[in-house]
Design an enzyme around this catalytic site. Sequence first.
Site, PDB file in Angstrom:
ATOM      1  N   SER A 193     -21.736   0.232  -4.004  1.00  0.00           N
ATOM      2  CA  SER A 193     -21.947   1.209  -5.082  1.00  0.00           C
ATOM      3  C   SER A 193     -21.273   0.742  -6.371  1.00  0.00           C
ATOM      4  O   SER A 193     -20.321  -0.033  -6.341  1.00  0.00           O
ATOM      5  CB  SER A 193     -21.345   2.568  -4.700  1.00  0.00           C
ATOM      6  OG  SER A 193     -21.914   3.051  -3.517  1.00  0.00           O
TER       7      SER A 193
HETATM    8  N1  SAH Z   1     -19.329   1.880   1.037  1.00  0.00           N
HETATM    9  C1  SAH Z   1     -20.132   0.692   0.983  1.00  0.00           C
HETATM   10  C2  SAH Z   1     -21.549   0.985   0.551  1.00  0.00           C
HETATM   11  C3  SAH Z   1     -22.492   0.517   1.563  1.00  0.00           C
HETATM   12  S1  SAH Z   1     -24.199   0.945   1.325  1.00  0.00           S
HETATM   13  C4  SAH Z   1     -19.483  -0.386   0.154  1.00  0.00           C
HETATM   14  O1  SAH Z   1     -18.480  -0.126  -0.526  1.00  0.00           O
HETATM   15  O2  SAH Z   1     -19.981  -1.509   0.214  1.00  0.00           O
HETATM   16  C5  SAH Z   1     -24.489   2.034   2.707  1.00  0.00           C
HETATM   17  C6  SAH Z   1     -24.138   1.516   4.071  1.00  0.00           C
HETATM   18  O3  SAH Z   1     -24.524   2.514   5.011  1.00  0.00           O
HETATM   19  C7  SAH Z   1     -24.875   0.235   4.490  1.00  0.00           C
HETATM   20  O4  SAH Z   1     -23.933  -0.725   4.877  1.00  0.00           O
HETATM   21  C8  SAH Z   1     -25.732   0.692   5.678  1.00  0.00           C
HETATM   22  O5  SAH Z   1     -25.907  -0.316   6.661  1.00  0.00           O
HETATM   23  C9  SAH Z   1     -24.951   1.875   6.203  1.00  0.00           C
HETATM   24  N2  SAH Z   1     -25.718   2.824   7.026  1.00  0.00           N
HETATM   25  C10 SAH Z   1     -26.989   3.236   6.851  1.00  0.00           C
HETATM   26  N3  SAH Z   1     -27.339   4.103   7.813  1.00  0.00           N
HETATM   27  C11 SAH Z   1     -26.250   4.269   8.613  1.00  0.00           C
HETATM   28  C12 SAH Z   1     -26.001   5.049   9.778  1.00  0.00           C
HETATM   29  N4  SAH Z   1     -26.926   5.837  10.324  1.00  0.00           N
HETATM   30  N5  SAH Z   1     -24.761   4.979  10.315  1.00  0.00           N
HETATM   31  C13 SAH Z   1     -23.798   4.175   9.775  1.00  0.00           C
HETATM   32  N6  SAH Z   1     -24.000   3.420   8.676  1.00  0.00           N
HETATM   33  C14 SAH Z   1     -25.206   3.458   8.087  1.00  0.00           C
END
Ligand code: SAH
Length: 211
Positions: free
Chosen positions: A63
């Site tokens: 993000s």
């Molecule tokens: N907080 C992160 C942002 C990651 S983007 C950062 O600082 O980089 C969102 C993340 O959610 C992705 O890594 C994706 O794989 C994960 N995600 C999507 N669906 C999910 C689920 N059902 N359970 C756990 N993680 C999930």
Amino acid sequence: MDDTEQAVARRRLIERLRRRTDVSDRTLAALESVPRHEFVPDRLRSAAYADRPLPIGHDQTISAPHMVAIMTDLLDVDEGDRVLEIGTGCGYHAAVVSEVVGPETVYSVEYVPELAADARRRFDRLGYDVSVHVGDGREGLPSEAPFDATYLTCAAADGVPDPLLADTCVGGRIVAPIGGGRSQRLVRLTVREGGDVDREDHGGVRFVPLQ
Ligand code: SAH
């Protein structure tokens, strides 16, 4: 860019966030402590302190710093609070929250095993004590509940899944992008006695969907 140049770029970013948002000094100090360039792919390191999302592989993104700052502020956490993150990604957001609450109290669930493994290695290398679990965040993390605050870094089309509400203590907060496609809203729920929730709307946002 060497580490000193990265630190200068980070300082400038924090000053911009201070002017453009009303995020607390404590949250800004947390962002200033975390080397975002260590969380992005090597080829994007020079863009690490631009205030925008960046790709981290597996169709996922880290993000934008202002969004991490706003969400961290909305969690309203203090040192020692237990926090659950759904969506570890590269681990940046969890590192920022960990700077606020301290070691051993941030838990994060990631769906993609490779991202979870990379994040774990990164946390070890940088000295963050964040506990990473591979799984479906929709199920929460009952083995470590209750949490003082929970947040999602991916958008839940149909609202916050019930297990996440159940894992958050009374008075606890849940910060999440809710909704599908272009109509996502950032919301903060506060859990009340008897399972009721108060809901605040914090504006339109764009996140990757919960898988
Ligand atoms: N907080 C992160 C942002 C990651 S983007 C950062 O600082 O980089 C969102 C993340 O959610 C992705 O890594 C994706 O794989 C994960 N995600 C999507 N669906 C999910 C689920 N059902 N359970 C756990 N993680 C999930």
